[in-house]
Write an enzyme that holds these catalytic residues in place. Structure first.
Site, PDB file in Angstrom:
ATOM      1  N   LEU A 201       0.818  -1.215   0.000  1.00  0.00           N
ATOM      2  CA  LEU A 201       0.000   0.000   0.000  1.00  0.00           C
ATOM      3  C   LEU A 201       0.848   1.259   0.000  1.00  0.00           C
ATOM      4  CD1 LEU A 201      -2.824  -0.868   2.576  1.00  0.00           C
ATOM      5  CD2 LEU A 201      -2.973  -0.851   0.086  1.00  0.00           C
ATOM      6  N   VAL A 203       5.147   2.922   0.941  1.00  0.00           N
ATOM      7  CA  VAL A 203       6.512   2.790   1.430  1.00  0.00           C
ATOM      8  C   VAL A 203       6.963   4.150   1.924  1.00  0.00           C
ATOM      9  CG1 VAL A 203       8.891   2.179   0.860  1.00  0.00           C
ATOM     10  CG2 VAL A 203       7.001   0.969  -0.245  1.00  0.00           C
ATOM     11  N   VAL A 209       3.787  -0.548   4.305  1.00  0.00           N
ATOM     12  CA  VAL A 209       2.435  -0.960   4.674  1.00  0.00           C
ATOM     13  C   VAL A 209       1.905  -1.888   3.585  1.00  0.00           C
ATOM     14  CG1 VAL A 209       0.095  -0.240   5.241  1.00  0.00           C
ATOM     15  CG2 VAL A 209       2.034   1.201   5.900  1.00  0.00           C
ATOM     16  N   LYS A 218       1.862  -3.196   8.856  1.00  0.00           N
ATOM     17  CA  LYS A 218       2.929  -2.196   8.805  1.00  0.00           C
ATOM     18  C   LYS A 218       4.206  -2.782   9.381  1.00  0.00           C
ATOM     19  CE  LYS A 218       4.262   2.502  10.085  1.00  0.00           C
ATOM     20  NZ  LYS A 218       3.843   3.795  10.702  1.00  0.00           N
ATOM     21  N   ASP A 313       1.614  15.062  12.950  1.00  0.00           N
ATOM     22  CA  ASP A 313       1.756  14.744  11.522  1.00  0.00           C
ATOM     23  C   ASP A 313       0.388  14.697  10.859  1.00  0.00           C
ATOM     24  OD1 ASP A 313       3.023  14.258   9.155  1.00  0.00           O
ATOM     25  OD2 ASP A 313       3.421  12.137   9.535  1.00  0.00           O
TER      26      ASP A 313
END
Length: 562
Positions: A201, A203, A209, A218, A313
């Site tokens: 999914l 990188v 992931v 993950k 984040d």
């Protein structure tokens, strides 16, 4: 790639931009080698069959009261096994923590000298510390002895199925420990995703992931796995989840429901898409979008006000959605790679790992502005502070509201990008090319620079990003943009940062000439004419008016709240 959109990582996208390339762990003056990561604690009421609602006490979890009063536990020095485990007849939940040894100071125990002063125990702790290269001063090192109390009953692992937070009391302070169970069956099924033909999914600098039958796998390094496990345990306990809960979505926060500390693999669930890839915006569905934004804002509040965790984040790439065409059914905030506990809990947290019967200390919080957020979605106040001191730290004043508002200001940057896409009459793709391409190019410039090695270049890159943020803000709130611009200009002038002041002014004036408001005028008028569109714009404006450290004390509880 057909449209040339460049992301804040310097990657071509379709038109997706992933979180910025994380800078390699850096040496901080006076810190242990490689220190950047951190994390720590708050409270919850006494354990029953489930953890009840959180209070505002000063520990991540409150002590478990035990009715078994007369027993004293002697510990196996290797991992503190409770010698009377088999004979203990405490109630199911109360026996999870081993009686009065958890409430008394270690030095008051009859076997304290044997347990906590033994060279073997000290060497074990020193080995853990050295292996993680965590900086500890002498006082912190001395207090770590109290962590020994957390390990007096391995049967805790029999009572939980996912990471879970427990409180440990010493005479002088409380320690917060997340117990991380080891599931051999899940380990065998998911811990080698490359061999199981799992679909990649994503990188990133912190790992990969994979998707295997709707399970998100993950793989990460040790530090990231510790953080994933610790935060999952805190969120699960603070939400009042049952001890056997295996949920991975709590209060619109996506967390790991299983962490293999042996292989550094975390499991959760997959979603249709992330917010950055979502292109089916329709201003007529603003009620749906406002509701989603409110739930995400509540997730930020829960994370900060109850769990005492800053996300640090928040970006469209870390918000995952399930949707059908233009309707969003549910959304979650994810990815805690940059997350930090509020720093007043430094030195009080660890995870207890079932797989190797060992403690892993959680690194301390530094709260450096330059380590926070994707530069393209960093709050105005954070970028402004970087211009004054590139490696300066955020002063939360031990006030969870200030920490919460800092995260909410980053969330406002995300909502701003969504509104521009939603209101552009040319469509989402054109809005990305026109309004986001330059911002991402400027953010890329900051992402590629190490602020410790190139402080002046990094500061200038952040200055340009700050100016571009104000330009985009002016598209929606042109009556307020002059006040915000002048406030930031005066801030730099008063601090004697004349070079940054002039660069900020030049970038703002130049980019303002290149940015047209015409494509969003019709959509913006439609938004303003609806009840929920008006609420969205009002709440967004109020968050952008937080552009100084003093403004972080504002009450924002009514913003993005249904």
């Amino acid at each position: 790639m057909d449209n040339g959109v460049e992301t804040p990582q310097g990657q071509k996208t379709q038109p997706i931009n992933l979180p910025p390339v994380r800078k390699k762990l850096r040496k901080h003056e006076g810190l242990g080698k490689g220190v950047k990561r951190k994390l720590f604690a708050e409270d919850s009421s006494p354990l029953k069959k489930q953890i009840s609602a959180c209070s505002d006490m000063e520990t991540l979890s409150s002590p478990v009261k035990s009715e078994c009063e007369s027993r004293s536990a002697s510990l196996d020095e290797s991992f503190g096994k409770c010698k009377h485990e088999i004979a203990c007849d405490c109630s199911a939940i109360e026996e999870l923590l081993c009686h009065e040894s958890l409430l008394d100071s270690p030095m008051k125990l009859s076997n304290a000298h044997t347990i906590f002063s033994s060279n073997k125990w000290k060497l074990e702790l020193e080995k853990i510390i050295a292996s993680k290269q965590i900086f500890l001063d002498m006082s912190e090192n001395a207090e770590l002895a109290a962590y020994g109390e957390t390990l007096c009953n391995l049967r805790i692992f029999e009572k939980i199925s996912s990471p879970f937070l427990f409180d440990v009391q010493s005479e002088e302070r409380s320690y917060s420990v997340v117990y991380v169970p080891h599931n051999k069956e899940l380990c065998g099924q998911f811990c080698q995703p490359e061999k199981t033909m799992a679909r990649v999914l994503g990188v990133g600098a912190y790992g990969k992931v994979f998707d295997l039958d709707k399970v998100a796998i993950k793989t990460a390094n040790e530090d990231e796995s510790v953080i994933s496990a610790f935060i999952a345990g805190v969120i699960r306990a603070k939400s009042g989840a049952d001890l056997l809960s295996h949920e991975c979505v709590i209060n619109n926060l996506l967390i790991s429901n299983s962490v293999c500390m042996s292989h550094k693999v975390s499991l959760s669930r997959t979603y249709d898409i992330d917010l950055h890839k979502f292109e089916d915006w329709d201003v007529r569905n603003v009620m749906n979008y406002y509701s989603v934004f409110c739930k995400l804002a509540d997730a930020v509040r829960f994370l900060n006000l109850k769990c005492r965790i800053n996300h640090f984040d928040i970006s469209p790439m870390n918000i995952f959605l399930n949707h059908k065409k233009e309707i969003i059914f549910d959304a979650v905030l994810a990815d805690y790679s940059l997350s930090e506990m509020h720093p007043n809990y430094n030195g009080t947290c660890a995870i207890a790992k079932e797989y190797d019967k060992n403690l892993q200390l959680v690194p301390i919080s530094r709260n450096k502005f330059c380590d926070m957020f994707n530069p393209g979605f960093r709050p105005l106040v954070a970028n402004a502070m970087i211009l004054v001191n590139v490696c300066g730290a955020f002063d939360g004043e031990n006030n969870p509201l200030r920490h919460c508002n800092l995260d909410l200001c980053a969330f406002a940057q995300v909502v701003l990008s969504c509104v521009l896409r939603m209101t552009d009459k040319r469509g989402c793709r054109e809005a990305q090319l026109y309004y986001e391409k330059r911002l991402f190019a400027l953010a890329n410039e900051a992402c590629r620079l190490n602020p410790l090695k190139y402080p002046f270049a990094y500061r200038d890159a952040c200055c340009k990003v700050l100016a571009e943020h104000v330009v985009l803000l002016g598209l929606l709130f042109y009556r307020d943009v002059v006040e915000i611009y002048e406030k930031l200009y005066d801030f730099l002038d008063e601090r004697g940062e004349f070079g940054s002041r002039d660069l900020f002014e030049a970038t703002f004036l130049n980019n303002s000439k290149l940015t047209r408001r015409q494509p969003i005028r019709e959509g913006l008028a439609s938004l303003q004419s609806s009840e929920y569109g008006e609420k969205l714009l009002h709440d967004l404006r109020e968050l952008f008016l937080i552009n100084s450290t003093a403004d972080l004390d504002k009450d924002t509880s009514s913003l993005f709240h249904m």
